[in-house]
Design an enzyme around this catalytic site. Structure first.
Site, PDB file in Angstrom:
ATOM      1  N   CYS A 168      -7.459  -1.385   1.364  1.00  0.00           N
ATOM      2  CA  CYS A 168      -5.996  -1.735   2.428  1.00  0.00           C
ATOM      3  C   CYS A 168      -6.903  -2.548   4.024  1.00  0.00           C
ATOM      4  O   CYS A 168      -7.597  -0.991   3.856  1.00  0.00           O
ATOM      5  CB  CYS A 168      -4.780  -0.313   2.339  1.00  0.00           C
ATOM      6  SG  CYS A 168      -3.828  -1.868   3.589  1.00  0.00           S
TER       7      CYS A 168
ATOM      8  N   CYS B 128       0.666  -1.056   0.153  1.00  0.00           N
ATOM      9  CA  CYS B 128      -0.157  -0.064  -0.421  1.00  0.00           C
ATOM     10  C   CYS B 128       0.625   1.354   0.286  1.00  0.00           C
ATOM     11  O   CYS B 128       1.610   0.923   0.973  1.00  0.00           O
ATOM     12  CB  CYS B 128      -1.043  -0.185   1.347  1.00  0.00           C
ATOM     13  SG  CYS B 128      -1.956   1.638   1.162  1.00  0.00           S
TER      14      CYS B 128
ATOM     15  N   CYS C 289      -9.046  -5.596 -10.340  1.00  0.00           N
ATOM     16  CA  CYS C 289      -8.326  -4.422 -10.833  1.00  0.00           C
ATOM     17  C   CYS C 289      -8.188  -3.217 -10.039  1.00  0.00           C
ATOM     18  O   CYS C 289      -8.767  -2.711  -8.802  1.00  0.00           O
ATOM     19  CB  CYS C 289      -9.552  -4.280 -11.688  1.00  0.00           C
ATOM     20  SG  CYS C 289      -8.960  -3.388 -13.355  1.00  0.00           S
TER      21      CYS C 289
ATOM     22  N   CYS D 110      -5.165   0.758   6.868  1.00  0.00           N
ATOM     23  CA  CYS D 110      -5.344   1.958   6.470  1.00  0.00           C
ATOM     24  C   CYS D 110      -6.664   2.530   6.354  1.00  0.00           C
ATOM     25  O   CYS D 110      -7.352   3.732   5.687  1.00  0.00           O
ATOM     26  CB  CYS D 110      -4.346   2.586   6.339  1.00  0.00           C
ATOM     27  SG  CYS D 110      -4.519   2.227   4.226  1.00  0.00           S
TER      28      CYS D 110
ATOM     29  N   CYS E  69       0.256   3.055   3.369  1.00  0.00           N
ATOM     30  CA  CYS E  69       1.218   2.937   5.059  1.00  0.00           C
ATOM     31  C   CYS E  69       1.870   1.648   5.388  1.00  0.00           C
ATOM     32  O   CYS E  69       2.391   0.629   5.822  1.00  0.00           O
ATOM     33  CB  CYS E  69      -0.356   1.914   5.799  1.00  0.00           C
ATOM     34  SG  CYS E  69      -1.243   0.667   4.974  1.00  0.00           S
TER      35      CYS E  69
END
Length: 155
Positions: free
Chosen positions: A119, A71, A143, A122, A74
């Site tokens: 995510c 991510c 995607c 976060c 984070c």
């Protein structure tokens, strides 16, 4: 009948409160201004406002190196390179996420239900899941907006 209606309303109110509380139990919580300082404008638009980058705009579309995609907000590991494939969609695509690190949500922004991917650390918007992925693996296509990811090569 009146007791049944009251019971239904209490159950609905409790379940709404429970869902709202669960959504706020993220491991990383920042203010809008803190996110704006941490992320680029494009990253903020995608990760925090659930935007979408232009197709074919991410250099990660063409990345074939071994490693892990994390991510961009984070650094939580989200996808392994061995699960990446070229879907032809214009966005990096994966047939599965690293277990427990990507949360599923429902998105109605286009007027119908889509499976949104976030995510799990976060809450950043990553992209959407579709059922048109490789049939020989999971059948799923995650995607993902490339700007929501950073790539860490295998050492």
């Amino acid at each position: 009948m009146r007791k049944l209606v009251i019971l239904f309303l209490l159950i609905a109110a409790f379940s709404t409160t429970t869902n709202a509380q669960n959504k706020n139990k993220r491991k990383v919580n920042k203010t809008k201004n803190e996110w704006k300082q941490l992320l680029t404008p494009k990253q903020y638009y995608v990760l925090r406002e659930a935007g979408t980058e232009r197709p074919n705009s991410s250099p990660l579309n063409y990345n074939k190196e071994k490693g892990v995609y994390v991510c961009a907000a984070c650094n939580t590991p989200l996808y392994k390179s061995e699960h990446k494939y070229d879907s032809g969609s214009g966005w990096p695509s994966f047939d599965r996420a690293i277990k427990g690190n990507v949360a599923l949500d429902t998105d109605y922004k286009l007027g119908y239900a889509r499976t949104e991917l976030k995510c799990n650390t976060c809450g950043g918007h990553l992209g959407h899941s579709f059922n048109d992925g490789p049939k020989n693996t999971t059948g799923k296509r995650h995607c993902i907006n490339g700007v929501a990811l950073e790539f860490i090569p295998k050492k």
